[in-house]
Structures are given as structure tokens and as C-alpha cells.
Design a protein around this motif. Structure first.
Motif, PDB file in Angstrom:
ATOM      1  N   UNK B  95       0.845  -1.189   0.000  1.00 31.59           N
ATOM      2  CA  UNK B  95       0.000   0.000   0.000  1.00 31.59           C
ATOM      3  C   UNK B  95       0.883   1.242   0.000  1.00 31.59           C
ATOM      4  N   UNK B  96       0.495   2.242  -0.812  1.00 29.49           N
ATOM      5  CA  UNK B  96       1.157   3.535  -0.693  1.00 29.49           C
ATOM      6  C   UNK B  96       0.868   4.087   0.693  1.00 29.49           C
ATOM      7  N   UNK B  97       1.873   4.643   1.342  1.00 30.82           N
ATOM      8  CA  UNK B  97       1.684   5.152   2.701  1.00 30.82           C
ATOM      9  C   UNK B  97       1.828   6.674   2.738  1.00 30.82           C
ATOM     10  N   UNK B  98       2.936   7.155   2.195  1.00 30.74           N
ATOM     11  CA  UNK B  98       3.215   8.593   2.271  1.00 30.74           C
ATOM     12  C   UNK B  98       4.362   8.855   1.305  1.00 30.74           C
ATOM     13  N   UNK B  99       4.676  10.108   1.115  1.00 30.40           N
ATOM     14  CA  UNK B  99       5.812  10.420   0.252  1.00 30.40           C
ATOM     15  C   UNK B  99       6.528  11.634   0.803  1.00 30.40           C
ATOM     16  N   UNK B 100       7.747  11.776   0.380  1.00 27.67           N
ATOM     17  CA  UNK B 100       8.409  13.071   0.447  1.00 27.67           C
ATOM     18  C   UNK B 100       9.324  13.086  -0.773  1.00 27.67           C
ATOM     19  N   UNK B 101      10.434  13.746  -0.716  1.00 27.87           N
ATOM     20  CA  UNK B 101      11.264  13.736  -1.915  1.00 27.87           C
ATOM     21  C   UNK B 101      12.731  13.633  -1.552  1.00 27.87           C
ATOM     22  N   UNK B 102      13.478  13.239  -2.561  1.00 28.91           N
ATOM     23  CA  UNK B 102      14.928  13.216  -2.410  1.00 28.91           C
ATOM     24  C   UNK B 102      15.473  14.584  -2.784  1.00 28.91           C
ATOM     25  N   UNK B 103      16.613  14.895  -2.225  1.00 32.07           N
ATOM     26  CA  UNK B 103      17.293  16.142  -2.589  1.00 32.07           C
ATOM     27  C   UNK B 103      18.768  15.813  -2.816  1.00 32.07           C
ATOM     28  N   UNK B 104      19.399  16.629  -3.639  1.00 29.23           N
ATOM     29  CA  UNK B 104      20.842  16.478  -3.821  1.00 29.23           C
ATOM     30  C   UNK B 104      21.512  17.536  -2.952  1.00 29.23           C
ATOM     31  N   UNK B 105      22.334  17.081  -2.025  1.00 30.25           N
ATOM     32  CA  UNK B 105      23.051  18.024  -1.168  1.00 30.25           C
ATOM     33  C   UNK B 105      24.528  17.997  -1.518  1.00 30.25           C
ATOM     34  N   UNK B 106      25.207  19.086  -1.215  1.00 31.89           N
ATOM     35  CA  UNK B 106      26.632  19.167  -1.500  1.00 31.89           C
ATOM     36  C   UNK B 106      27.216  20.388  -0.842  1.00 31.89           C
ATOM     37  N   UNK B 107      28.511  20.590  -0.990  1.00 29.83           N
ATOM     38  CA  UNK B 107      29.184  21.731  -0.379  1.00 29.83           C
ATOM     39  C   UNK B 107      28.623  23.040  -0.945  1.00 29.83           C
ATOM     40  N   UNK B 108      28.531  24.046  -0.107  1.00 26.44           N
ATOM     41  CA  UNK B 108      27.871  25.272  -0.536  1.00 26.44           C
ATOM     42  C   UNK B 108      28.631  25.974  -1.664  1.00 26.44           C
ATOM     43  N   UNK B 109      29.941  25.729  -1.787  1.00 23.02           N
ATOM     44  CA  UNK B 109      30.656  26.380  -2.908  1.00 23.02           C
ATOM     45  C   UNK B 109      30.382  25.665  -4.241  1.00 23.02           C
ATOM     46  N   UNK B 110      29.751  24.508  -4.177  1.00 19.12           N
ATOM     47  CA  UNK B 110      29.191  23.830  -5.345  1.00 19.12           C
ATOM     48  C   UNK B 110      30.154  23.753  -6.538  1.00 19.12           C
TER      49      UNK B 110
END
Lengths: 249, 266, 235
Positions: B95-110
Motif C-alpha cells: 500500500x502507498x503510505x506517504x511520500x516526500x522527496x529526495x534532494x541532492x546536497x553538496x558543499x555550498x561552494x558547489x
């Protein structure tokens, strides 16, 4: 040190008046090519104290270990009277006391001798009295003085009621008072009928304690005789040399 | 054996909350690390009279444990693997329960310029082109499976493994700690990131791509496959999650932000 | 990055507050590890003594194996115990998995070789000193084993502490077989692992400092008692 008052030894069971003598026949033992015992032959008289005399390295301590059954000889045999089998005590030159109190050391030995639990406490009391160690019963055994440790080791060896008690230089490194206490104890042990073999270097001690003397040199028994005969008319050249203070090389 | 068992159980006796029936949930870690269970379990236990226990491992390990019958139900986030689990007869239904999302994180100077990318695939392409370090879970978890799907057609990450592509073989938290430590990019679910306290100077650089959708599913273990499971308890908790629990999930906030979005009815 | 002073303050705060969850976790850690050490001692001490005293074929090999098992990775022990107690495993019917009982079993497996190997080495030394004396007094092998265990009790306390240290410190085995379930199987080390994975490093390190303090106090108590008794028992 007060002179220990002589006591009857109530725990010694009745035994034949004259147990047969201990015989040693053709005992040989080599280690790494060196013959340490080289055909020891001797017959010990029943009862009393036999002193094993001889220079260092003569094989005296080794002979005691073979008699006690700690080391098997390469050849020869020790003939022990039937009554004496399993009733041989040995006190090593540096006795190892357990890390327990004096009384606990004795209780442990009585347990190993399969003395029933209910008989152990009274026997501990008797043994302590014999060794004149009652006051020290609860002290850690390894905190005792050298002479006291030696006396504890001797009464511990008596726990199993041995018919033969072997002592390896029990008074080495002891002062005269401590030596006197040990010798008095040994005398009382023989009064109880236990045969004693005593390794010693000290001819004075032979004079005071021994009934007969066996002279060992280079792994062989050169002579065995009554004390006075040995001390006044030694028959072997090695014993004569030893008694006149020569180094036997 | 039975005496030994009795002795061990006595020694090890747990101060049970009550003598409520136990429901054991094999779960992904993000739901535990974010604090979601601490929020919903007291409510569910109270409502259902169940002693609900959660073992939080990666989705891959959770599915494996449940397949060995060491759990009554699953809360995971790798749809394909979940459907395969049910198809194989290990679970009754997904059963589908809930969702959120993935994010790409990295150093702020990118260094790879990910922030300017207009899609997740574009962001990953830039990381691969710049050969900037990227920390991968590498543990067959739901996040790892999602990440491998995203890389498909962009870069041969298996070939780059050990170079700029680094597989940690650990959970999300450990991977985040490592990414922060070595200044690497990584893919994380938003809930774990928001609850994560050791962010260093890492920030979210890419989000919002529909491809980063993260669906959680719930599966009761099939009693036909595992006769030992508490099927009744598992069904009760599953039903609660899909009905009354939806509002409780929606109410779980961290720093004013909602972390999971219930979608059981959709 | 969290500073050490943050962590010390966190640890201090945890201790001072008497946090109920923390007390529960500490209590479970102690219960699991002390029980495991007790069981491991019941197996490991006689095993070590027998290995020190009795000569039998394969003894040398067994000593090597026991010594090698001291280095068992906890996660391997955890995996084996997990598969054993898994519902689909040979002892699944016991329903030990994800309970403190499984954690106790895993730590017992982990600690027994340590206690056995250290006991063997200690008692072999003691045997060198006691052997002739005990044989002259008529001791059989059983008597020798019993005497060595009692007279070596103060040195063996150190072996038990080494085992306890290993049990309290390991995380790999209890994580796998206990599952780090809140209020059920969460112990100090799995709580530390959880806080680390949440990135709550000061809290993780603070818990680590609490664990260290507990270990320190346990060692001080055991060694203190041991030294007092030892001074009383012999020179």
C-alpha cells in the motif's frame, strides 16, 4: 621463639611396628645426555631419619622426586612396602604455599587426601598444634616467615598421614631458632613412627637428627651406614673427602 | 534447552510496556532517524493496544529480514523491490503510505555547479562531468536504488567507483557524515536531511524534480509464507497507518516543516 | 564540527538530568553485558583451566583456535547469531531475535574466547608454580583445575573485566540481533550509532563519555575489591 612443647600425635593411626625398609635398585636417569642418577642402589632402614648427604648436584633432590613418583626413572626401580604406597609425603626445597590462609592450606591438603569433610576441622587443629602455628591459622600463608612457611609445608605434607616423609633441605637459609623449631618438629614426626628422609648439607644437622646416612655423589650412592659409623669411619673415599671439607670435583 | 531458554528469558526479561501483543516492523532508516516513529508510535500503540517495535535498517536489508520471517510488516521506499516482494508471495499486499522527496546536497561552494541545473539528471551529469566526489549509499537501500535509477544513462558509476564515485556501504546518516567530511555530493531523502544535525557547510543544491519523488510503502508479511508472524497485529497497524494514522503523519513537523506527506487514499 | 567541550557538557547534562531514557539504556547495557560475562565466565573459566592443565590430542590446535576467536568481529558473531535465531533459522522457535536474550547470547559468544584464552594463559603460569606441589599432595586433574581457578581468582578478575569491556563496547552484534528497538533492545552502543547516523555528534559523543565513565567505575570497583581481598589473602 618458645620451644614447642612436645605433644602426643593423636591422628597417627596404629601401624606395624617395623615396616619393611625402602629399597632402591639400579636407578638411572639422564637428561640431555647427562647422567643425573647413575645406578643408585640403597636399602634404607625402617623408621628413624635417613640423611641424604652429598655435594650440590649429587642428585639428592632428583632422587626424592623419583621416590615420590614425580619423575619416572629411565631404569631401575623404587621398591616401596605395600603399606607405604600412596602414603609418601615430600616437602620441596622451596615449598609452594597456596594463596590462602594457613588453615585453608591445610584444609585443601586434607581435601586432596580425601579426608571426609567432617573430620577436616579437628585435623586442621591437630596439625596446627603439631607445627606450633595455631596463632597464625588465619594469616595469609605467603605472609609467614621462612621458618613458619617451612613448618606449614611440613604439617601440610603430614595431612595425608604419610608413612614416609621426605624433606629437601628444610632448614636451608633459616636462622638457628627457626632451624631448631623445624628439627623439633621432625623429631616429633619420627616419634609418631613415620620414616623420614632428609636431604641436607649440614653435618651438624646429621649429628642432631639422623639415625643413618646415605652419601650421594655424581648420581650414585657411595655409602649408606649408621650415623656414628659414617661420621667416624666413612668407608668411601668420596665421603671421607667430603667430611674433611674437601671440594669434590 | 527449554530450561536454558526460560533462564535466559528471565534474565533478559524486558520491562514490557504492558503485555500487549508485539508487532515488529522492519523499516527503512529515514523514518526512524527523522523522529517520525517517536511521533506516531505512542499514538498508534495507545489506539490499538499493541507493542509496536521498529527495527530500522536499509530497505534492502529490511526486505531480506522480512523474507526470513523476522518481522510482521514492512515500511520501506523502493517500489519495484516492494512489488517483487509481494509478487513472490512474501507479503500480502503493498500500500502507498506517504511520500516526500529526495534532494541532492553538496558543499555550498558547489564546485560542479549543480545549483543551476534544472533537473536532477542534469545535476548528476554536471557532477559526473566535473568528476566531483559523490558519496553513494552502495547498500541496496531504497535511496541507493533510486540513485542508481537516476544515474542510468548519465554515467557508468560502477566504473567510476573508487574514483570520484564513492560507495559507503552504510546508512544514510553515515553517508551524510562522510559526504560532509570529504566535501562530496550525495542523494538523501529530505526527512533524514532535515533531522540531520551535522550538516557542516552542506546545503540542498537541487530539488523539486518529479524524478526525485520518494514514495513509502507498507506491506504486511504474508502469514502463508511466515506462519509465525502476528498477522492480525500487522493488519491492524497497517490499517491504522492508512486511515487514522495519515493525519498523525501529516502532523509530524521539524522546525516548522512537514517531513512526510500521507497519500494512502490516492 | 562538534567540539569535545560540547560533548562533555552534553555528557554532564545527561548525567545530571538523570534522563529516564538514558537510565533505561544504561540499565539494559549493564544487564545484557553483565549477564553475558557471567555466562561466558561459567564456560570460559573451566575451558581455560582445562586447556592449561589437561594434555589431550588436539589441545595445541584448540588453544590456537580459542586465541584466534578473541579477534572475532562482533558483526560476524551478530550475523551468525541472527541467522541462528531468525524465524527461518534452526533456533527460530525460541523467539529470541530482537530481544535482550539474543543480545546476551551474541555477547556470550563474543566474550567466551577472551575469558578462556586469558584464563588459560594465567593458569598455565600458575600451574608451572603449583604443579609439583599439587601432585605430591595427591591432586587429580579436577583438583588441579579447581585449585588453580581459586588461587588464580584475582588475576582472573582481570580477564573478566577484559571480557566486560569488550561486551559493553561492541555494537555490531547487538545491533544485528537486538535491532536497536527503542525501550526494548536499545543499549549504549546502538544508541550512539543511532545518534551518529542522525548527525547528532555531540549527543553521540556525550553518550560515549557516559559509557566510558560507567566502564571506568566498573573497573575501579572490581579492581578495588580485588586489591583489598588480594592484600588480605596473600602476599
Amino acid at each position: 621463639m618458645p620451644d614447642p612443647t612436645p605433644r602426643v600425635i593423636p591422628f597417627q593411626p596404629p601401624r606395624p611396628a617395623d615396616p619393611p625398609a625402602l629399597r632402591i635398585e639400579g636407578l638411572c636417569l639422564s637428561r640431555s645426555g647427562a647422567a643425573l642418577l647413575n645406578g643408585v642402589e640403597m636399602t634404607l632402614s625402617p623408621g628413624g631419619v635417613t640423611a641424604l648427604l652429598g655435594p650440590n648436584g649429587a642428585g639428592k633432590s632428583l632422587l626424592l622426586r623419583v621416590i615420590a613418583g614425580l619423575i619416572a626413572p629411565d631404569a631401575g626401580r623404587v621398591i616401596v612396602p605395600r603399606a607405604m604406597q600412596g602414603r609418601i609425603g615430600l616437602v620441596l626445597q622451596r615449598p609452594v604455599l597456596l594463596r590462602r590462609s594457613v588453615a585453608a592450606n591445610l584444609r585443601h591438603a586434607l581435601a586432596l587426601a580425601r579426608v571426609p569433610r567432617r573430620h577436616r576441622a579437628p585435623r586442621v587443629g591437630e596439625l596446627l598444634a603439631l607445627g606450633n602455628l595455631e596463632a597464625l591459622a588465619d594469616r595469609p600463608a605467603r605472609r609467614l616467615s621462612g621458618g613458619e612457611q617451612q613448618r606449614l609445608a611440613i604439617i601440610r605434607a603430614l595431612a595425608a598421614n604419610p608413612l614416609l616423609l621426605m624433606l629437601d633441605e628444610p632448614t636451608a637459609h633459616l636462622d638457628p631458632q627457626a632451624t631448631h623449631a623445624i628439627e623439633a618438629l621432625v623429631a616429633r614426626v619420627t616419634e609418631g613412627g613415620t620414616k623420614v628422609i632428609l636431604v641436607t648439607h649440614d653435618t651438624g644437622q646429621v649429628q642432631r637428627l639422623a639415625d643413618e646416612v646415605a652419601f650421594l655423589h655424581q648420581g650414585r650412592c657411595h655409602e649408606i651406614a649408621g650415623k656414628s659409623a659414617f661420621l667416624t669411619h666413612p668407608e668411601s673415599a668420596a665421603a671421607r673427602a667430603y667430611l674433611t671439607g674437601k671440594l669434590l670435583l | 534447552m527449554s530450561i536454558l531458554r526460560a533462564a535466559l528469558l528471565t534474565l533478559a526479561a524486558t520491562p514490557a510496556l504492558a503485555n500487549d501483543p508485539v508487532v515488529l516492523v522492519q523499516s527503512t532508516t529515514s523514518t526512524q532517524n527523522s523522529g517520525l516513529y517517536a511521533h506516531i508510535l505512542p499514538v498508534a500503540s495507545e489506539a490499538l493496544g499493541l507493542d509496536i517495535r521498529v527495527v530500522a535498517v536499509g530497505t534492502g536489508q529490511a526486505l531480506g529480514n522480512a523474507q526470513r520471517c523476522d518481522g510482521d510488516m514492512l515500511i520501506t521506499h523502493a517500489r519495484a523491490a516492494e512489488e517483487a516482494f509481494v509478487a513472490a508471495g512474501y507479503g500480502t499486499a503493498r500500500h502507498d503510505l506517504m511520500y516526500n522527496d529526495f534532494v541532492i546536497v553538496g558543499p555550498s561552494d558547489d564546485p560542479a555547479g549543480v545549483a543551476g541545473a534544472d533537473s536532477a539528471t542534469e545535476a548528476l551529469s554536471r557532477i559526473a562531468a566535473a568528476e566531483s566526489p559523490f558519496a553513494s549509499r552502495g547498500d541496496d537501500s531504497g535511496t541507493h536504488q533510486k540513485e542508481l535509477n537516476l544515474w542510468d544513462g548519465i554515467a557508468d558509476v560502477a566504473a567510476a567507483s573508487g574514483g570520484w564515485y564513492r560507495e559507503t556501504g552504510s546508512g544514510m546518516g553515515a553517508t551524510l557524515n562522510l559526504a560532509v567530511g570529504m566535501g562530496a555530493y550525495t542523494l538523501t531523502d529530505r526527512a533524514t536531511w532535515l533531522a540531520f544535525e551535522n550538516r557542516g557547510d552542506h546545503v540542498i543544491l537541487n530539488q523539486g524534480d518529479p524524478a526525485l519523488f520518494n514514495q513509502y510503502g507498507v506491506i504486511p508479511v504474508n502469514p502463508a509464507h511466515c506462519p509465525n508472524v502476528n498477522a492480525e497485529g500487522a493488519r491492524a497497524f497497517t490499517d491504522w497507518l492508512l486511515e487514522d494514522g495519515q493525519a498523525v503523519i501529516a502532523g509530524f513537523m521539524l522546525d516548522g516543516e512537514q517531513l512526510f506527506f500521507p497519500n494512502a487514499g490516492d | 564540527m562538534p567540539t569535545l567541550s560540547d560533548s562533555f557538557l552534553t555528557a554532564l547534562g545527561l548525567i545530571v538530568s538523570g534522563d529516564a531514557d538514558l537510565i533505561e539504556i544504561v540499565a539494559l547495557s549493564l544487564r545484557v553485558s553483565l549477564t553475558a560475562v557471567l555466562l561466558a565466565a561459567l564456560i570460559g573459566l573451566p575451558l581455560g583451566a582445562v586447556l592449561a592443565v589437561v594434555r589431550f590430542p588436539g589441545r595445541g590446535l584448540l588453544i590456537v583456535v580459542v586465541n584466534a576467536l578473541m579477534g572475532l568481529p562482533p558483526v560476524v558473531v551478530g550475523l551468525v547469531v541472527y541467522l541462528t535465531f531468525s524465524a527461518s533459522g534452526p533456533l527460530g522457535v525460541l523467539e529470541f531475535l530482537y530481544t535482550p536474550a539474543a543480545m546476551i547470547v551474541a555477547q556470550t559468544v563474543l566474550v567466551t574466547p577472551i575469558i578462556a584464552a586469558l584464563a588459560r594463559s594465567t593458569l598455565a603460569d600458575l600451574l608451572g608454580e603449583y604443579d609439583e606441589t599439587l601432585r605430591v599432595l595427591g591432586a587429580n586433574r579436577f583438583d588441579v583445575v579447581a585449585t588453580l581457578l581459586w588461587d588464580g581468582r584475582f588475576s582472573l578478575a582481570t580477564a573478566l573485566l577484559a571480557g566486560l569491556g569488550r561486551a559493553l563496547a561492541e555494537v555490531g552484534a547487538v545491533m544485528l540481533v537486538g535491532g536497536n528497538i527503542d525501550h526494548v533492545t536499545r543499549v549504549m552502543t546502538t544508541a550512539i550509532a543511532l545518534e551518529t547516523s542522525r548527525g547528532a555528534l555531540p549527543l553521540a559523543l556525550g553518550l560515549g563519555i557516559v559509557l566510558l565513565l560507567i566502564t571506568l567505575v566498573l573497573n575501579a570497583v572490581v579492581l578495588g575489591v580485588r586489591n583489598r581481598m588480594e592484600a588480605h589473602a596473600h602476599a
